[in-house]
Design an enzyme around this catalytic site. Sequence first.
Site, mmCIF file in Angstrom:
data_model
loop_
_atom_site.group_PDB
_atom_site.id
_atom_site.type_symbol
_atom_site.label_atom_id
_atom_site.label_comp_id
_atom_site.label_asym_id
_atom_site.label_seq_id
_atom_site.Cartn_x
_atom_site.Cartn_y
_atom_site.Cartn_z
ATOM 1 N N ASP A 101 5.111 -7.612 5.703
ATOM 2 C CA ASP A 101 5.126 -8.731 4.761
ATOM 3 C C ASP A 101 6.198 -8.545 3.678
ATOM 4 O OD1 ASP A 101 3.064 -10.256 5.918
ATOM 5 O OD2 ASP A 101 1.526 -9.045 4.954
ATOM 6 N N LYS B 97 8.091 0.865 5.625
ATOM 7 C CA LYS B 97 6.952 1.678 5.156
ATOM 8 C C LYS B 97 5.637 1.102 5.632
ATOM 9 C CE LYS B 97 4.412 0.065 2.605
ATOM 10 N NZ LYS B 97 3.530 -0.702 1.722
ATOM 11 N N THR B 98 4.702 1.869 5.998
ATOM 12 C CA THR B 98 3.278 1.561 6.085
ATOM 13 C C THR B 98 2.570 2.606 6.925
ATOM 14 O OG1 THR B 98 1.508 0.048 6.683
ATOM 15 C CG2 THR B 98 3.493 -0.188 7.980
ATOM 16 N N ASP C 252 0.045 2.063 8.432
ATOM 17 C CA ASP C 252 -0.575 1.360 9.556
ATOM 18 C C ASP C 252 0.192 1.534 10.865
ATOM 19 O OD1 ASP C 252 -2.198 0.524 7.546
ATOM 20 O OD2 ASP C 252 -1.590 -1.565 7.586
ATOM 21 N N ARG D 54 1.340 -5.680 -5.000
ATOM 22 C CA ARG D 54 1.350 -6.598 -3.864
ATOM 23 C C ARG D 54 1.810 -8.016 -4.233
ATOM 24 N NH1 ARG D 54 -0.556 -4.398 0.731
ATOM 25 N NH2 ARG D 54 -2.156 -2.789 0.637
ATOM 26 N N GLY E 141 0.820 -1.211 0.000
ATOM 27 C CA GLY E 141 0.000 0.000 0.000
ATOM 28 C C GLY E 141 0.853 1.260 0.000
#
Length: 546
Positions: free
Chosen positions: A173, A199-200, A202, A142, A78
């Site tokens: 992941d 990175k994320t 979230d 992805r 993402g």
Amino acid sequence: MAEISALQAARAQYQPKLPKALQGPVVAVEGKATESVGNQKEIKELFPNTYGMPVITFEPGDQPKLEPFNVGIILSGGQAPGGHNVISGLFDGVKSLNPNNKLYGFILGPGGLVDHKYMEITPELMDQYRNTGGFDIIGSGRTKLEEVDQFEKGIQILRELGIKALVIIGGDDSNTNACVLAEYYAAKKYGVQVIGCPKTIDGDLKNEQIETSFGFDTACKTYSELIGNIQRDCNSARKYWHFIKLMGRSASHIALECALQCQPNICLVSEEVEAKAMSLDDVVTYIANAVAARAAEGNNFGTVLIPEGIIEFIPAIKKLIAELNDVLATPEAQALSNADEQIAYVKSHIAADNLKTFESLPADVAAQLALDRDPHGNVQVSLIETEKLLSRMVAAKLAEWKKEGKYVGKFGTQHHFFGYEGRCAAPSNYDADYCYSLGYNASRLIANGKTGYMSVIKNTTKPAAEWIAGGVPITMMMNLEKRNGKMKPVIRKALVELDGAPFKYFASKRDEWAKQTAYVYPGPIQYWGPSEVCDQTTKTLQLEQA
Ligand code: FBP
């Protein structure tokens, strides 16, 4: 050249800051040998070439001299604000070592490496993307990198382009995949290094070594601006309860950070729901009680923040998902292509208590749990409309209470889902500097011959010059977890810690925020102006490092 906004043009001139240690030549100072966070024996056996390496810190010193080399970069998963700055930091870092070094970007994520789709990142191209949001310079994807066949296809193109090192920008992941790839290339002695970058949006890729994943700061500030605007509207019209779902996949870091910034009436925290073994009805009753308590004071309005993964944390549903994952991983289930057949199959293959939970859920939610996973085996929680599900159930609960003679006031609702609105926002000053530093630092890890490391920048609540740059072996963050029905080595996800400072602060305030209208309106991200307005990090990081 495409037309750009005045803000983008001005922002393009911004020179991101670097830690002092990266402002000149560096040497790598090695710490002690490391261990994985869990299943040490198994992880060591799976990663014999990249296990146990030391944590590295860069300090000013004599840089090793190197022949010109090329580097590849992949954006994985993402989008998160600041991805372009990681690339510009890497680009500038690689060129500073030798202007003839080249940077190649693989197109649309890890699939670009496997399918040999790439482009050279030239100075002209790079300049168009400095300090911008998005991943559109090369795109993201992805595709899961886990098969030997993919690694072998990858090495063909890496060799053809003379690439010495590959940088994979991704979440837990994707960095797990980076680690597997680093180990494979090291075992085969292919001479290609692999470096990861955290990175994320979230915020769940963090641990003792990684303070925060990039993009979390900007995404939370963007959502908080929107929530603040809704709260002003809410407090102006005084007629709606706004149910706001926030991205973040499993972890509730985004919802919690937005709550700390905006002081909504209610914020659910999935990790707490699990710890207290709450049922869906308990969650609904909790919200309905707050609605009724405000109604009793004449306030028929409010805001509820909902982490998108909440459904997975309700213990009965979590148990159901675990069994669904196993059933869906069987070859018979994999062979079914039609959704109705898949649902009928899982219903006839799960235990009686799980079937009961499954059948108690609204059909659309049950279907989403039973259908496709993303390539990493995750339930696609962003597709479940929890905000509508919860508000529907709260309305039903209030109607029940009304029949029993309880005063519940009026309950008008509005629904929102914030996720995509923030993932490509132009990076805040924090993310612009942090990402640029992560990318530049990756070039130093490469120059020092490292592989299987993640680029890390620490001490980030201090001014950038005082930030600490270095690398952490990815194996250090790993343990074994069940994925697609099998035990796999993966980076341990960082969920909200209920004994951590951010949650404890929130818990000490939430009753007050539920009753009163104590909204804070953070406003838009600012790039220029007083430092307390432009350079604040997240409340989460400030509380964690206080
Ligand atoms: P990453 O974990 O790859 O950084 O992605 C995070 C995220 O934005 C989650 O918050 C969300 O659940 C998911 O991506 C949505 O995925 P998609 O982009 O495939 O719709």
